[in-house]
Design a protein around this motif. Structure first.
Motif, PDB file in Angstrom:
ATOM      1  N   GLU A 231       0.822  -1.215   0.000  1.00 21.68           N
ATOM      2  CA  GLU A 231       0.000   0.000   0.000  1.00 21.68           C
ATOM      3  C   GLU A 231       0.859   1.270   0.000  1.00 21.68           C
ATOM      4  N   SER A 233       2.478   4.432  -1.232  1.00 19.09           N
ATOM      5  CA  SER A 233       2.090   5.310  -2.327  1.00 19.09           C
ATOM      6  C   SER A 233       2.884   6.610  -2.277  1.00 19.09           C
ATOM      7  N   GLN A 238      -2.449   9.609  -4.875  1.00 13.73           N
ATOM      8  CA  GLN A 238      -2.416   8.183  -5.131  1.00 13.73           C
ATOM      9  C   GLN A 238      -2.721   7.365  -3.870  1.00 13.73           C
ATOM     10  N   LEU A 239      -3.626   6.450  -3.943  1.00 15.58           N
ATOM     11  CA  LEU A 239      -3.911   5.572  -2.810  1.00 15.58           C
ATOM     12  C   LEU A 239      -3.932   4.142  -3.322  1.00 15.58           C
ATOM     13  N   ARG A 240      -3.391   3.255  -2.546  1.00 17.13           N
ATOM     14  CA  ARG A 240      -3.323   1.865  -2.996  1.00 17.13           C
ATOM     15  C   ARG A 240      -3.808   0.946  -1.877  1.00 17.13           C
ATOM     16  N   ALA A 245      -3.021   3.624   4.031  1.00 21.28           N
ATOM     17  CA  ALA A 245      -1.954   3.831   3.069  1.00 21.28           C
ATOM     18  C   ALA A 245      -0.669   4.208   3.783  1.00 21.28           C
ATOM     19  N   ARG A 247       2.192   6.440   2.978  1.00 19.38           N
ATOM     20  CA  ARG A 247       2.310   7.458   1.945  1.00 19.38           C
ATOM     21  C   ARG A 247       3.566   8.290   2.155  1.00 19.38           C
ATOM     22  N   ASP A 263       6.143  -0.156  -9.784  1.00 23.30           N
ATOM     23  CA  ASP A 263       4.789   0.377  -9.926  1.00 23.30           C
ATOM     24  C   ASP A 263       3.728  -0.674  -9.615  1.00 23.30           C
ATOM     25  N   ARG A 266       5.621  -2.833  -5.955  1.00 23.30           N
ATOM     26  CA  ARG A 266       6.457  -2.175  -4.960  1.00 23.30           C
ATOM     27  C   ARG A 266       7.704  -2.997  -4.635  1.00 23.30           C
TER      28      ARG A 266
END
Lengths: 441, 994
Positions: A231, A233, A238-240, A245, A247, A263, A266
């Motif tokens: 997760e 990012s 951008q959120l994953r 997240a 971040r 991408d 990770r």
């Protein structure tokens, strides 16, 4: 372009002198030393000039690492970066960095200098490449060689932080029962946080600078894959993933890192070279995923006897399983403070008044998450006025959070290929340091 | 890292063909000397520090013996000792032959040590260095690429002419070597050789080979070739060595992705010198450079920033890509701030430039510039400066809160700067002024001495920016009067008291208290105090007469400082002659100070942007300011922008527009700001109204005129005005009296023409003549004359605009001259002068300016400035302008003086063709303040005895003989300063014939 490189001891002894372009004589060494020692506090020492010659230097381990240049278009940035690399290389090659180790290994350092710079043009600072050329062997004060592992530390801790937070966890490997010469790899995630909390308790600024460092002693490793949290990012939008997240705002990578799987999964892929390297740097500003680790609740007043009373409650908001270590709070006090009496909430804490820096230092060796400590300081200040009460604060905290990253960044896995023959060990370590943690009063 | 490895993989590959990199490689190289390795281990157990033991007498001999030993290990140890001695500065050159003997060895380590020695001493032993040549040449053929490269590298470092001849052949081979390590070393060697013998390099055709290397398959070779070519190209500015065309640029961009970080820097720096043909090419280069911004090496990042900042100028501002690029620039710049303090400092100096050029890049990143408590002080100060540059209405509250915190920190220098920064915020962001003032007041309450003083200094500036707004705080300021001990703060406080004297009840007491220690104060404070008391006197004349007299006498009589004395005299005269005028002068409205006083001047900024990352960007000076000689001092300019113009660039950010439209004035550096503000206050004492163009830039410019421009004019170009030359053309001073001056005919004509203009009664004034022709002054024509009207000398000018554009901002300055003429006020051209428009100006002159004897005596050098440029001309004034009204001498005194002046000082002249009788002549002369004291008639000849007095107190006595019916007069002049006689005579002639 670099004209000369020299290394001086803190007392100005010439340890190494290398002239690349014949533009100036060795007499400039003394001129440099006179200049650098004559500087006053507010003069930036980084770049100094003498006639046509410009000195650029850094200080590492008490030594002056100096490069000179005559060309106006040479970049001090490049040169400083180069000097930092040079110190790292010398450290890698000589095992440690000190006046003694430089003096003992002068032949090796000359050889290095010959290979990394030619006619003032920087050629390479990669230990992998240099290994092919360097003939001289290091001489060490302590009985270990370059690839002896006993000096492996947590690398980020050895640069700026060693002054602020002497970290036992950072300088001691996790397991010391190892035989030397075994293949090992260390991956460290180091974060430094700068926080400003206003006098009203509002978080005014919170920045985190982090890096992933790899130190590799694995002769036959051709590729390694480092998996970060899925997760993870970059950037604000951008959120994953589904969880919270992880971040960061900005990320940069070592040029040997291949990002083709980054991408999607990770994963960082790289061929680590022997020695130490920073694989990834990242930063996060103004948006901590959790509450700042410490809060302070101060009460400051003047008692009837004209003494200054400071009642401080310090709360640690880390998760209960974690703990901060080597916490030190620095509380600036008014000019003319004479003596200090203290009441601390537990015996392992200590406090003292440093007259030179006009501050009280409150030391807490271990501070578990979710707890609160308090201290009462009484200061004898002759002629205490209401104006001098304003001189109290802001409080600076230095600390170390082992096994914790404030951004939440984790290494999911560390894979080496080909599969290592024989025993090999992989270490992943996390630490967060205070860079500048300020609480205003 | 990967790239690095690939580069040199060939080194070992070529040796034994194996692709194994690490350990095998090393073995391959050391293989030939495997017996030695054991010895080496034995040797390395002893620490090298023993080499640094002190020199004893026989040491050189011992070393000699060891160097000649048969054992390799012993030799190596000896060479190490020699090098250790060399490092600490001992002279071991005597061992040269012995060391060179060790050169022929197959031990690479020993060879390297010997080469190290050679590089150091070959220059001092050129003859012996030749001994080494054979080995060098042999080594260049060695099968081991390391040895080949080592030999070529070392030969290049031996800066001995004789060796260079032997270098050519090996170098040629090495440039085409199969191994990239040798090729990249050879490429650098060409630059070395070029430095020693440029001609040789050209003759041998090495430059072409070097150019070919730009297309080499190995990126490291490319990078070194580019670096070498760039350096060589600098010494041949016009040669097309580094021919940057789209094809080569493409090659460079390709190599950029593959080479080492240091190679990337060479290539990026080289790219920065390229000017793309159009915005499309510019964009495509930017796109390929942008990925470098996330490089881990901050030097690469900054070099990329430089390329982008430069090429961005070419991009149209409305392009989407332009906005994207702007956004991409911010994060890497912020990242630079997480590096070591040394790098941070250099980064901040660069960011400071970038912020001035393009504030929009970092306008949202204010917080990263907040200081950390453990930043070194020099980093803190730089951050502070950038914070102020980024301050705007949107973030000012945040900035102020920070600054207030900083102002309570421990470090004195930093606290001072923080307080000053609050003042700068107030001046920059008008909406914040009130908060700033209240913040400053809070700080004053702390009573911390240096905080109070800094606060008062900046509050004074705030008063200058926002007059009549915050005077309520004066009472608080006055409470802290006693704690001020720094001149700057005292001067500021005194200025405030003087400026607002009418609102401070005890202003006289306050100022009087400063007066007690007048002579111990610094000049700055003394000058301020003088002005302040004069202001006070003009506002409250009744109570303060004594005080003003006291300060005037202190300033004029007891002071050694000429500035102070002169200012004292000016005030004294002003007050004694015309109090009303004095009031107008001293209490004149002051120009507001400008808010962007500390910006770097735009053209300099443009140049500095081209030098981002270099030393220039750290010093904030163009390279020409700190580098002598030719290398690297070409002035660089940003390329012009395609598409929409610069002014449409950033309408949203006020300060950005401010940058691009700021007048090209001399802008004081931040440190001088206060000094200049005070100076502004110094200049208006002679002002009789608000100056026409109230900008600090103009004032500074005017000062500058006197400083440099006119002095340089003194030497040569005196004939600045041909018209004047003809009119008054200076006749030789020792002209025989009986001879008519050769120019008198011309003068006659001139004066006849102008006859109708001249006033029949009153002082003589020559007709206007052209002083400054339009073609010499970019369209500005100045004609003029001098006149004395009602006791005031005036310079009457007609300014004609013969150019196509409007002229404004006129100002005038005189060079020092014989009688101290100076403008008594600014040039009053209040309206702009349009094309083909003329304007008449009368400039009153005073005679209290600086004095310097001119040749001819009445020569006056003038500088006139307008919005276009500064122009210089010179003119001559008739000396009769200087005859004062009280020039009538008592008869007795006249007689005595006439006798007293030695006859040597008498000069006799003849005036021809004058048809006036003696009475008419007398009355005509009287109009110009030539007074007839007595008249005697002897044998039909009228003798008029006359006196006149010059402004500087020199008396001139004259005897004018007029014979009826004879048009020729005879004048005898007697004066203690005989050099004026010639001028006086010319004036006589002009006055009588007019």
């Amino acid at each position: 372009m670099i004209s000369q490189v020299f290394i001086l001891s803190s007392k100005g002894d010439h340890l190494i002198y290398k002239d690349y372009r014949g533009e100036a004589g060795s007499d400039v060494i003394n001129i440099f030393y006179e200049k650098v020692t004559a500087l006053t506090g507010d003069q930036p020492p980084v770049v100094m000039s003498h006639k046509d010659l410009h000195f650029i230097h850094v200080r590492q381990e008490g030594l002056y690492w100096v490069a000179t240049t005559t060309a106006a278009d040479s970049s001090p940035f490049t040169i400083i970066e180069f000097l930092n690399r040079l110190t790292a290389l010398v450290k890698d090659y000589c095992g440690s960095l000190s006046e003694k180790s430089v003096q003992m290994n002068f032949a090796l350092i000359y050889e290095l200098l010959d290979e990394i710079v030619d006619y003032g043009y920087i050629q390479t600072t990669s230990s992998d490449v240099l290994k092919n050329f360097i003939q001289t062997e290091a001489v060490s004060a302590r009985p270990f060689s370059l690839f002896d592992l006993s000096n492996v530390g947590l690398f980020g801790a050895e640069t700026q932080q060693s002054k602020v937070a002497p970290s036992s966890a950072a300088t001691r490997p996790i397991q010391s029962s190892r035989e030397g010469g075994k293949s090992e790899i260390f991956v460290d995630v180091i974060e430094r946080m700068s926080v400003v909390i206003g006098s009203n308790g509002v978080l005014m600024k919170a920045d985190v600078e982090g890096e992933i460092r790899v130190k590799c002693y694995m002769p036959s490793c051709s590729e390694m894959r480092i998996g970060l949290n899925e997760e993870f990012s970059i950037g604000k939008s951008q959120l994953r993933g589904y969880g919270a997240a992880v971040r960061v705002d900005e990320c940069s990578f070592h040029q040997a890192v291949r990002l083709d799987e980054f991408d999607s999964h990770r994963i960082l892929r790289l061929c680590p070279s022997q020695g130490e390297q920073t694989v990834m740097q990242y930063q996060l500003s103004d948006d901590l995923p959790s509450a700042p680790p410490f809060r302070l609740f101060p009460t400051i007043e003047r008692d009837t006897g004209g003494r200054l009373l400071m009642y401080l409650k310090l709360r640690c908001d880390l998760p209960p399983k974690s703990a901060a270590i080597n916490v030190c709070a620095t509380i600036p006090v008014p000019k003319g403070s004479v003596s200090l009496s203290q009441e601390l909430s537990s015996p392992d804490q200590s406090a003292e008044l440093k007259l030179q820096s006009r501050a009280v230092h409150w030391m807490i060796p271990r501070f578990p998450g979710g707890t609160q400590l308090s201290a009462l300081f009484k200061l004898e200040v002759p002629g205490l006025s209401s104006a001098s009460m304003l001189e109290v604060g802001p409080v600076g905290l230095s600390f170390e959070l082992p096994k914790l990253t404030v951004t939440g960044l984790q290494i999911r896995f560390l894979r080496l290929s080909p599969i290592q023959p024989g025993p090999s060990q992989r270490w992943v370590r996390y630490v967060t340091h205070s860079d500048s943690y300020t609480i205003r009063i | 890292m990967k790239a690095d490895v690939d580069v040199f993989a060939n080194v070992t590959q070529s040796k034994d063909g194996s692709k194994n990199r690490v350990w095998e490689g090393t073995k391959a190289i050391t293989a030939p000397c495997s017996p030695v390795t054991e010895n080496r281990q034995f040797g390395s157990k002893m620490t090298d520090s023993k080499y640094f033991t002190t020199t004893k007498k026989g040491e050189i001999f011992e070393l000699k013996a060891e160097l000649n030993s048969d054992k390799k290990e012993k030799k190596k140890e000896a060479v190490k000792k020699v090098i250790a001695s060399m490092t600490v500065g001992k002279d071991v050159s005597a061992l040269f032959p012995d060391v060179v003997n060790c050169m022929q060895t197959d031990n690479l380590e020993l060879k390297k040590l010997v080469y190290l020695y050679l590089m150091n001493y070959a220059k001092s032993q050129p003859d012996m260095a030749i001994m080494a040549v054979n080995t060098f040449v042999k080594d260049c053929e060695d099968p081991n690429p390391l040895i080949r490269a080592l030999a070529v590298r070392t030969m290049g470092c031996i800066r001995v002419d004789k060796i260079t001849e032997y270098l050519c052949e090996p170098l040629r081979k090495c440039l085409k070597d199969e191994d990239p390590y040798v090729r990249k070393t050879a490429a650098v060697c060409v630059a070395k050789l070029h430095d020693i013998n440029a001609q040789l390099v050209e003759d041998q055709g090495f430059l072409d080979t070097l150019k070919d290397l730009i297309s080499d398959s190995n990126p490291m070779v490319v990078a070194n070739a580019v670096a070498a070519l760039s350096e060589i190209a600098e010494s041949h500015p016009n040669s097309n060595l580094l021919d940057l065309n789209p094809q080569t640029i493409n090659k460079l961009l390709t190599a950029l992705n593959e080479c080492t970080e240091w190679g990337q820097i060479f290539i990026l720096d080289c790219l920065a010198n390229y000017t793309p043909r159009d915005d499309r090419e510019s964009q495509s280069i930017c796109e390929r450079v942008t990925p470098r911004l996330s490089h881990a090496n901050s030097a690469v990042v900054l070099s990329a920033v430089k390329v982008l900042m430069k090429f961005m100028e070419m991009l149209p501002k409305d392009l989407d890509y332009y906005g994207t690029l702007l956004k991409k620039l911010a994060p890497p710049l912020v990242t630079l701030l997480s590096a070591e303090p040394e790098l941070q400092y250099v980064a901040l100096r660069n960011i400071n430039l970038i912020v001035q050029r393009r504030p929009e890049i970092l306008k949202h990143e204010m917080k990263v510039f907040f200081v950390k408590y453990n930043d070194p002080i020099y980093v803190k100060l730089e951050k502070l400066d950038i914070m102020i540059r980024l301050a705007s209405q949107a973030n000012i509250a945040q900035v102020l809160a920070e600054l207030k915190e900083y102002a309570t920190e421990v470090d004195v220098d930093f606290v001072r700067k923080a307080v000053r920064a609050i003042g700068r915020c107030a001046i920059k962001v008008e909406q914040s002024a009130e908060r700033c003032v209240s913040t400053l007041l809070d700080l004053i309450q702390t009573k911390v001495n240096y905080v109070v003083q800094e606060a008062i200094v900046v509050i004074k500036d705030i008063f200058r920016k926002y007059p009549n707004k915050y005077e309520s705080v004066i009472a608080t300021l006055c409470e802290n009067l006693d704690s001020l001990d720094e001149p700057e703060a005292r001067a500021a406080m005194i200025w405030i008291v003087g400026e607002y004297a009418e609102r401070i009840d005890n202003a006289d007491e306050l100022l009087e208290s400063f007066l007690e220690g007048f002579h111990d104060e610094s000049t700055q404070v003394q000058l301020q105090l003088l002005t302040a008391i004069v202001k006070l006197f003009l506002k409250k004349p009744t109570e303060t007469q004594e005080l003003v007299q006291q300060v005037l006498s202190l300033a004029t009589q007891d002071s050694d400082n000429p500035d102070l004395r002169d200012r004292g005299y000016i005030y004294w005269r002003l007050l004694s002659t015309d109090p009303v005028a004095a009031k107008e002068v001293v209490l004149a409205e002051k120009p507001l100070i400008s808010e962007e006083t500390d910006l770097i001047e735009p053209t300099l900024l443009e140049e500095l942007i081209c030098h981002i990352g270099t030393l220039a960007s750290v010093y904030h000076k163009p390279p020409s300011a700190f580098v002598e000689g030719s290398r690297g001092v070409q002035h660089k300019r940003l390329p012009g922008s395609a598409g929409s113009g610069e002014s449409a660039d950033s309408p949203d950010t006020g300060s950005a527009a401010g940058v691009s439209e700021a007048p090209p004035a001399v802008i004081p550096s931040q440190g001088d700001l206060l000094g200049d503000l005070l100076n502004l206050d110094l200049t208006p004492p002679t002002t009789s109204g608000p100056p026409p163009a109230p900008s600090s830039g103009m004032q500074m410019g005017a000062m500058d005129l006197l400083g440099g421009g006119l002095d340089s004019l003194l030497g040569g170009d005196l004939g600045g005005s041909p018209a004047m030359g003809a009119g008054f053309g200076a006749p030789p001073t020792a002209m025989p009296a009986s001879f008519p001056p050769p120019v008198s005919g011309g003068l006659d004509d001139l004066f006849d023409l102008g006859g109708s203009v001249g006033m029949p009664m009153g002082a003589y004034s020559p007709p206007k003549s052209i002083w400054l022709p339009a073609m010499k002054a970019k369209g500005l024509e100045i004609s003029g004359t001098f006149a004395r009207r009602a006791g005031v000398i005036q310079m009457e000018m007609t300014l004609t605009n013969k150019a196509m554009s409007i002229m404004t901002d006129f100002a005038i300055q005189f060079n020092r001259n014989s009688f101290g003429l100076a403008p008594a006020g600014p040039l009053q051209v209040l309206t702009p002068v349009g094309p083909n428009q003329s304007i008449e100006v009368a400039l009153p002159l005073s005679t209290v300016g600086p004095v310097m004897k001119m040749e001819p005596l009445t020569n006056l050098q003038v500088a006139v400035k307008n919005n276009i440029d500064v122009f210089y001309f010179s003119s001559q004034y008739p000396i009769s302008m200087l005859f004062v009204e009280d020039g009538k001498m008592e008869r007795q005194v006249f007689l005595a003086t006439w006798k007293d002046i030695p006859n040597d000082n008498e000069a006799q002249f003849q005036i021809k063709d004058c048809h006036l009788n003696s009475d008419a002549a007398s009355s005509k002369l009287q109009g110009s303040n030539v007074f007839t004291i007595a008249k005697r008639t002897v044998e039909g000849q009228d003798m008029l005895y006359q006196s006149m007095k010059l402004t500087n107190g020199i008396w001139v006595l004259a005897e004018l003989r007029v014979q009826a019916g004879n048009p020729n007069y005879t004048v005898s002049l007697k004066c203690r300063a005989p050099e004026v006689s010639q001028c006086v005579f010319q004036s006589y002639e002009a006055m009588l014939k007019n």
